[in-house]
Write an enzyme that holds these catalytic residues in place. Structure first.
Site, PDB file in Angstrom:
ATOM      1  N   TYR A  10      42.642  25.756  90.441  1.00 54.62           N
ATOM      2  CA  TYR A  10      43.509  26.878  89.734  1.00 54.62           C
ATOM      3  C   TYR A  10      42.954  28.281  90.206  1.00 54.62           C
ATOM      4  O   TYR A  10      43.529  29.289  90.132  1.00 54.62           O
ATOM      5  CB  TYR A  10      43.528  26.889  88.369  1.00 54.62           C
ATOM      6  CG  TYR A  10      44.256  25.580  87.718  1.00 54.62           C
ATOM      7  CD1 TYR A  10      45.056  24.856  88.763  1.00 54.62           C
ATOM      8  CD2 TYR A  10      44.159  25.250  86.400  1.00 54.62           C
ATOM      9  CE1 TYR A  10      45.661  23.472  87.815  1.00 54.62           C
ATOM     10  CE2 TYR A  10      44.626  24.206  85.799  1.00 54.62           C
ATOM     11  CZ  TYR A  10      45.328  23.482  86.639  1.00 54.62           C
ATOM     12  OH  TYR A  10      46.053  22.159  86.109  1.00 54.62           O
ATOM     13  N   LYS A  29      38.909  19.833  86.521  1.00 49.63           N
ATOM     14  CA  LYS A  29      39.342  18.631  87.422  1.00 49.63           C
ATOM     15  C   LYS A  29      38.600  18.756  88.787  1.00 49.63           C
ATOM     16  O   LYS A  29      38.486  20.064  89.364  1.00 49.63           O
ATOM     17  CB  LYS A  29      40.862  18.884  87.306  1.00 49.63           C
ATOM     18  CG  LYS A  29      41.287  18.696  85.965  1.00 49.63           C
ATOM     19  CD  LYS A  29      43.014  18.914  86.205  1.00 49.63           C
ATOM     20  CE  LYS A  29      43.830  19.140  84.988  1.00 49.63           C
ATOM     21  NZ  LYS A  29      43.639  20.576  84.555  1.00 49.63           N
ATOM     22  N   HIS A  32      41.734  14.929  89.617  1.00 50.91           N
ATOM     23  CA  HIS A  32      43.208  15.802  89.817  1.00 50.91           C
ATOM     24  C   HIS A  32      44.109  14.870  90.148  1.00 50.91           C
ATOM     25  O   HIS A  32      45.398  14.939  89.563  1.00 50.91           O
ATOM     26  CB  HIS A  32      43.068  16.981  90.375  1.00 50.91           C
ATOM     27  CG  HIS A  32      43.918  17.972  89.970  1.00 50.91           C
ATOM     28  ND1 HIS A  32      43.469  19.369  89.783  1.00 50.91           N
ATOM     29  CD2 HIS A  32      44.995  17.975  89.375  1.00 50.91           C
ATOM     30  CE1 HIS A  32      44.392  20.085  89.433  1.00 50.91           C
ATOM     31  NE2 HIS A  32      45.418  19.169  89.070  1.00 50.91           N
TER      32      HIS A  32
END
Length: 277
Positions: free
Chosen positions: A52, A77, A110
């Site tokens: 992210y 993650k 992930h």
């Protein structure tokens, strides 16, 4: 007074708030403000990920909040290109540094990235990270039945959670059944269908919203809580954060829960786990 957020007990004995806040696709430059707003609203469970690009912003918001560390539950993650052993250790160290934390509450693989066939090796690295105490709990994300079965057969620690795309139109019933048989809690990403599935116009959800004086989104979040999912809706807007958090003062009837569950259509919105490598 608002009821406290319900918690679930993981298979390792730790507890997890069932309602959290996700920062997927949150602009790194806006993350600190957005997470600060979420903490002000009352969220204590924050879900981020290395990919992210906003772990540092999350960490700044946590540091500035003044909230005691043991009142927070923080997840991040391992991204696909860092799967392995030494690469996973290094990636975890980087995430912890960006978050400014001594430990995370939950660390996830992930995606299974089956074409690489490194998720079992990566899981064994996560087992060592958990043993070090720097991740209280470890789990997986986007794992399908075959991926889960391999971990159960070939490794020592059962994942604490499996975070999967899950909303009323796509409930992944085979995955959730196997997970729950083995004490793996289910976390729902895309819990409202990501706006690509017309859940909020569905008659049963609209009717339940009218019955309880709530919005369709609040009804769907409440359905997640009552069916046992851990859920973290995301929003950049404070008023929507407040709305998504305001789901603790009503209950759907068993009939309403059953009718919403009957909306299952295998309506996957995100990518298929076998295709993301």
């Amino acid at each position: 007074m608002t009821k406290p957020v319900p918690t679930l007990t993981l298979n390792d004995g730790h507890t997890i708030p069932q309602l959290g806040f996700g920062v997927f696709k949150v602009d790194p430059d806006e993350t600190t403000r957005i997470v600060r707003d979420a903490l002000d609203v009352g969220y204590r469970h924050i879900d981020t990920a290395a990919i992210y690009g906003n772990e540092a912003g999350v960490g700044t918001a946590l540091a500035e909040s003044g909230i005691a560390r043991d009142e927070l539950f923080i997840t991040t993650k391992l991204w696909n290109d860092r799967q392995g052993t030494e690469t996973a250790f290094a990636a975890f160290d980087e995430s912890l540094d960006k978050l400014g934390l001594d430990y995370v509450d939950l660390y996830l693989i992930h995606w299974p990235t089956p074409a690489k066939d490194t998720y079992v090796e990566s899981w064994k690295a996560l087992e060592k990270i958990r043993e070090s105490g720097r991740a209280r709990s470890i789990g997986v994300s986007n794992f399908l039945v075959p991926h889960l079965q391999r971990l159960l057969q070939e490794t020592d620690i059962v994942p604490a959670v499996n975070q999967i795309e899950l909303h009323p139109a796509h409930q992944q019933l085979d995955v959730t059944a196997l997970a729950r048989e083995n004490g793996v809690q289910i976390e729902a990403w895309g819990p409202l269908g990501q706006g690509k599935y017309p859940l909020f116009e569905t008659q049963v959800i609209v009717a339940a919203a009218e019955q309880h004086g709530k919005t369709p989104a609040q009804v769907v979040i409440r359905w997640h809580l009552q069916t046992g999912n851990i859920v973290f809706p995301k929003s950049n807007r404070r008023e929507r954060m407040i709305e998504n958090f305001d789901v603790l003062d009503f209950e759907l009837t068993p009939t309403e829960v059953t009718m919403i569950s009957a909306l299952e259509r295998a309506g996957r919105v995100g990518g298929h786990p076998n295709d993301i490598n």
